[in-house]
Enzyme design. Structure first.
Site, PDB file in Angstrom:
ATOM      1  N   LYS A 171       0.990  -1.244  -0.027  1.00 10.84           N
ATOM      2  CA  LYS A 171      -0.211   0.071   0.198  1.00 10.84           C
ATOM      3  C   LYS A 171       0.761   1.349  -0.060  1.00 10.84           C
ATOM      4  O   LYS A 171       2.031   1.231   0.709  1.00 10.84           O
ATOM      5  CB  LYS A 171      -0.925  -0.095   1.291  1.00 10.84           C
ATOM      6  CG  LYS A 171      -2.092   1.128   1.128  1.00 10.84           C
ATOM      7  CD  LYS A 171      -2.997   1.138   2.193  1.00 10.84           C
ATOM      8  CE  LYS A 171      -2.489   1.796   3.436  1.00 10.84           C
ATOM      9  NZ  LYS A 171      -3.777   1.361   4.569  1.00 10.84           N
ATOM     10  N   LYS A 173       1.182   5.576   0.280  1.00  8.26           N
ATOM     11  CA  LYS A 173       0.371   6.912   0.581  1.00  8.26           C
ATOM     12  C   LYS A 173       0.323   7.633  -0.711  1.00  8.26           C
ATOM     13  O   LYS A 173       1.361   7.625  -1.324  1.00  8.26           O
ATOM     14  CB  LYS A 173       1.210   7.460   1.418  1.00  8.26           C
ATOM     15  CG  LYS A 173       1.104   6.444   2.931  1.00  8.26           C
ATOM     16  CD  LYS A 173      -0.292   6.540   3.552  1.00  8.26           C
ATOM     17  CE  LYS A 173      -0.243   5.836   5.075  1.00  8.26           C
ATOM     18  NZ  LYS A 173      -1.423   5.636   5.680  1.00  8.26           N
ATOM     19  N   HIS A 304      -8.092  -1.816  10.216  1.00 10.17           N
ATOM     20  CA  HIS A 304      -6.781  -0.849  10.249  1.00 10.17           C
ATOM     21  C   HIS A 304      -5.864  -1.068  11.475  1.00 10.17           C
ATOM     22  O   HIS A 304      -6.187  -1.129  12.406  1.00 10.17           O
ATOM     23  CB  HIS A 304      -7.528   0.666  10.356  1.00 10.17           C
ATOM     24  CG  HIS A 304      -6.349   1.536  10.843  1.00 10.17           C
ATOM     25  ND1 HIS A 304      -6.031   2.128  11.970  1.00 10.17           N
ATOM     26  CD2 HIS A 304      -5.268   2.102  10.043  1.00 10.17           C
ATOM     27  CE1 HIS A 304      -5.161   3.100  11.981  1.00 10.17           C
ATOM     28  NE2 HIS A 304      -4.709   3.319  10.670  1.00 10.17           N
TER      29      HIS A 304
END
Length: 366
Positions: A171, A173, A304
């Protein structure tokens, strides 16, 4: 089970090896993240059985979590630790005049996780097994190597390390002032890993809906697993609009701190991947209510942070679930999660399966 005899809470500041920055830092709304405030709760019964749980905060709020936890801890003494649902309500009502979201429930989360840990240990199974696991492992992805403070070359090196460790996805940002730089960064990583490695991007609420739609359309060709928090966390309708107009699935929910708030995402059809956070919503007890609603709507799940807790919930969810790999809390614990072949495996140890390390004592602040 014998009644609860003692309850201990403590606060630790677990340092990161290197401070990290996302889009909120680039816009001046937050400072770089240098440590995690870890609130722990240890519950012991008359016969010596012990349960361990934790919650957390980022940047600020740790002292508030500890103060509220101290106010609540005595209310558990003498109680039957099996009555987890009733005890959650008892603690929530004690602090109801300040809130039933935010700091109030995030303090309760440490006790709630400790009670589930105690219950699973008494059954000699992991929490995931106690909840009725559907599988022994779930796909996992790394986030910590994709922050915006790292250059593209550093991110590529971090990606290689993550894949070598056996992680299944990456992932990144996004949300830089220049959208073009985000697209170039994502394109570089996609080219580096090829088409078969799962990739996600996270805007950390950086965009308004119009900008998010424009950015999402530019990101669609990269075959992403999801676009995370493209706009304000409480803009349920805005996320729904993006979900309807983009090919890339939408993920959000990590900033919400109640069953009701997560329910609004479901009611508005805002997400494909729901991302509740056990400590932020108040523990495993409320998380299970959220997961039940998500299950009824056949949503996918991607909780999360705090992989040490979420591996249990991911394995106990009926549909597709991902667990986020962020290693920041690893130094605080003696145990490690098994990761290989793109999967994170459910611990075979009873309960939560984690205990505080000796090193953590150096970071205890209260």
């Amino acid at each position: 089970m014998d009644p609860i005899q003692t309850v201990e809470v403590a606060l630790y500041q677990v340092p990161l090896k290197k401070a990290v920055s996302d889009a909120k830092v680039l816009t001046g709304r937050q400072r770089p993240l240098a440590h995690v405030d870890l609130l722990t709760a240890t519950i012991e019964t008359v016969n010596g059985a012990r349960g361990f749980g934790f919650s957390y905060s980022l940047r600020a709020g740790g002292s508030a979590l500890l103060a509220h936890a101290k106010d609540l801890a005595g209310a558990l003494v003498g109680e039957d630790p099996n009555d987890i649902g009733r005890l959650w309500e008892k603690l929530a009502w004690l602090g109801a005049s300040v809130s039933r979201t935010g700091v109030s429930v995030q303090s309760i989360a440490a006790f709630d996780v400790a009670l589930w840990d105690l219950k699973a240990k008494s059954a000699d199974v992991s929490i995931g097994k106690l909840l009725g696991a559907y599988r022994e492992s779930v796909p996992c992805y790394n986030t910590s190597g994709g922050y915006l403070n790292a250059s593209t070359s550093e991110v590529l090196a971090n990606v290689d390390r993550s894949l070598e460790l056996g992680l299944g996805g990456i992932k990144l940002k996004v949300g830089q002032p220049e959208l073009k730089k985000d697209i170039e960064r994502v394109a570089a990583v996609r080219k580096h890993v090829g088409d078969d490695v799962p990739m996600m991007v996270d805007a950390n609420q950086q965009w308004d809906v119009t900008t998010a739609l424009r950015a999402g359309r530019m990101l669609d060709p990269f075959n992403l697993v999801w676009l995370e928090e493209p706009t304000n966390a409480y803009d349920y309708r805005g996320h729904a609009q993006l979900k309807a107009k983009l090919d890339t699935p939408i993920a959000t929910g990590e900033m919400l701190s109640s069953v009701a708030e997560c329910g609004e995402l479901i009611r508005h059809d805002s997400v494909t991947f729901l991302q509740p956070d056990v400590p932020r919503v108040g523990g495993i007890t409320p998380f299970l209510k959220i997961a039940n609603s998500a299950d009824l709507n056949r949503l996918k799940l991607a909780p999360h942070f705090v992989m040490e807790i979420h591996i249990h919930l991911g394995c106990a969810y009926p549909h597709e679930a991902w667990v986020e790999h962020i290693e920041w809390l690893e130094p605080a614990f003696n145990e490690r999660l098994e990761i290989k072949g793109g999967q994170m495996f459910l611990p075979q140890r009873p309960g939560l399966g984690f205990s505080l390390s000796e090193e953590a004592a150096r970071w205890r602040v209260a």
